[in-house]
Design a protein around this motif. Structure first.
Motif, mmCIF file in Angstrom:
data_model
loop_
_atom_site.group_PDB
_atom_site.id
_atom_site.type_symbol
_atom_site.label_atom_id
_atom_site.label_comp_id
_atom_site.label_asym_id
_atom_site.label_seq_id
_atom_site.Cartn_x
_atom_site.Cartn_y
_atom_site.Cartn_z
ATOM 1 N N ILE A 5 13.398 77.365 52.493
ATOM 2 C CA ILE A 5 13.240 75.873 53.676
ATOM 3 C C ILE A 5 12.806 76.629 55.055
ATOM 4 C CG2 ILE A 5 14.828 74.278 55.006
ATOM 5 C CD1 ILE A 5 16.595 74.899 52.389
ATOM 6 N N SER B 127 14.717 72.049 48.805
ATOM 7 C CA SER B 127 13.305 72.641 49.990
ATOM 8 C C SER B 127 11.757 71.392 49.336
ATOM 9 C CB SER B 127 12.717 74.330 48.957
ATOM 10 O OG SER B 127 12.100 73.943 47.459
ATOM 11 N N ASN C 53 11.551 70.979 55.998
ATOM 12 C CA ASN C 53 10.610 71.313 54.919
ATOM 13 C C ASN C 53 9.350 70.746 55.808
ATOM 14 O OD1 ASN C 53 11.941 73.326 53.216
ATOM 15 N ND2 ASN C 53 12.460 70.433 52.896
#
Length: 375
Positions: free
Chosen positions: A46, A168, A194
């Protein structure tokens, strides 16, 4: 009584809380906060992680970051917790609810594109039971129509879609550390960012609309009010508790998977006889053993089963009621029938699932289920 849930303590929570208190820095964004955030960034790839007081707070931050305003439309599943919708309702958005898949409570990605209009701003997906939605299709739709994707990964820590960690993949994502989750801090959440474009502003929103975080890093000489925001960051006490849990994530996950597998193996016979339905796991998804559920044939059968299990000292509970039919939103919904969502709302039943549940108790629970369907 075997409870539905029992919070698990690793044994280091109070030690780390004492360390946080002794440090003299307990208001938030201290050492334990930074440890937890770095853990998510490094383990799950992340770009930037920010702890929040709840997953609800993280969702509200996401809505602010996306500049959601009056008249914007947000597509999301109806089979979800109210916080998923509330975060965007608070910004003035209209929620466009999508149906679940026939075989899983997750949003049916094949139904999304027909719901997109010129007012659509974002698609919010919920990885129910920690099982991934079909993210390639969903991200493809977002790119095609210039939309944002928010992953509600409240239940999905340490779960993956085609080797990518859930949380993510979308532009933004949120996690929960509520006491019913795999990793807990009582209450607590995290916003995963992200897209680089959102990072600086996210820190400002997180710190009540000020550039305080930059000030404490020595990047500016004083901090000021520069944007809207709120008090979204948790105290160091919560972060210290969470760190004790994150240190043992592999141990916790391994035990939960053992319990999940035991349920599945012992109930396969009832599934083969068409007495109940077991969870289905798509090829593209992993299982983080967040919950174990079955799907009954009818609302009446589920009610009888809950009562039967309670009589035999087992606490089993249903889950979400369809948001599109809720008292608050039924008049705002466009009238479409969401058949699969309503089916899960009526028929899905969650069985006890927690770290300290032993395999003898799993056998007792599954034996009760077999007896119920035999009777």
């Amino acid at each position: 009584m075997i409870p539905f849930n029992k919070p698990f303590l690793t044994g280091k929570e109070t030690q780390y809380i004492e360390e946080a208190v002794a440090s003299g820095k307990i208001s938030g964004n201290g050492d334990f906060t930074k440890k937890c955030q770095s853990f998510f960034e490094e383990k799950f790839n992340i770009k930037k992680a920010l702890l929040t007081s709840s997953c609800t707070d993280a969702l509200e931050m996401a809505a602010i970051l996306l500049n959601i305003k009056e008249g914007d439309e947000i597509i999301m599943p109806s089979f979800t917790f109210v916080s998923t919708a509330n975060a965007f309702i608070l910004r003035g958005a209209k929620i466009i609810f999508a149906d679940s898949k026939p075989y899983h409570p997750n949003i049916d990605e094949t139904k999304i594109e027909s719901l997109i209009t010129s007012k659509t701003k974002a698609i919010v997906v919920v990885h129910y039971a920690g099982v991934a939605c079909e993210m390639d299709t969903i991200m493809g739709l977002a790119n095609k129509h210039n939309l944002f994707v928010v992953e509600d990964a409240a239940q999905a820590i340490d779960s993956y879609y085609k080797n990518k960690a859930l949380g993510s993949i979308g532009h933004l994502a949120t996690f929960s550390f509520h006491e019913t989750k795999n990793i807990i801090s009582g209450e607590g959440g995290l916003l995963a960012i992200n897209e680089k474009q959102f990072i600086d502003r996210a820190e400002i929103i997180w710190e009540k609309g000020t550039n305080r975080a930059s000030f404490f890093r020595g990047e500016i000489s004083k901090y000021n009010w520069v944007d809207i925001g709120s008090s979204f960051l948790p105290s160091e006490v919560i972060a210290a508790f969470l760190w004790a849990q994150l240190e043992l994530i592999d141990v916790i996950q391994k035990k939960r998977q053992l319990i999940w597998d035991a349920y599945y193996d012992k109930l396969r016979g009832l599934s083969d006889k068409k007495k109940l339905k077991l969870p289905l796991l798509p090829d593209f998804a992993t299982n983080n053993a967040h919950m174990f559920y079955i799907v009954c044939e009818s609302l009446e059968e589920r009610a009888k089963l809950i009562a039967y299990l309670k009589l035999h000292n087992v606490s089993a509970v249903f889950h979400y009621l369809s948001l599109h039919e809720s008292p608050f939103y039924i008049e705002k919904h466009d009238g479409r029938k969401l058949v699969n969502c309503d089916d899960f709302s009526d028929n899905l039943l969650r069985l006890p699932m927690f770290f300290e549940l032993d395999l003898d108790q799993v056998e007792l629970i599954t034996n009760r289920l077999e007896q119920f369907y035999k009777d």
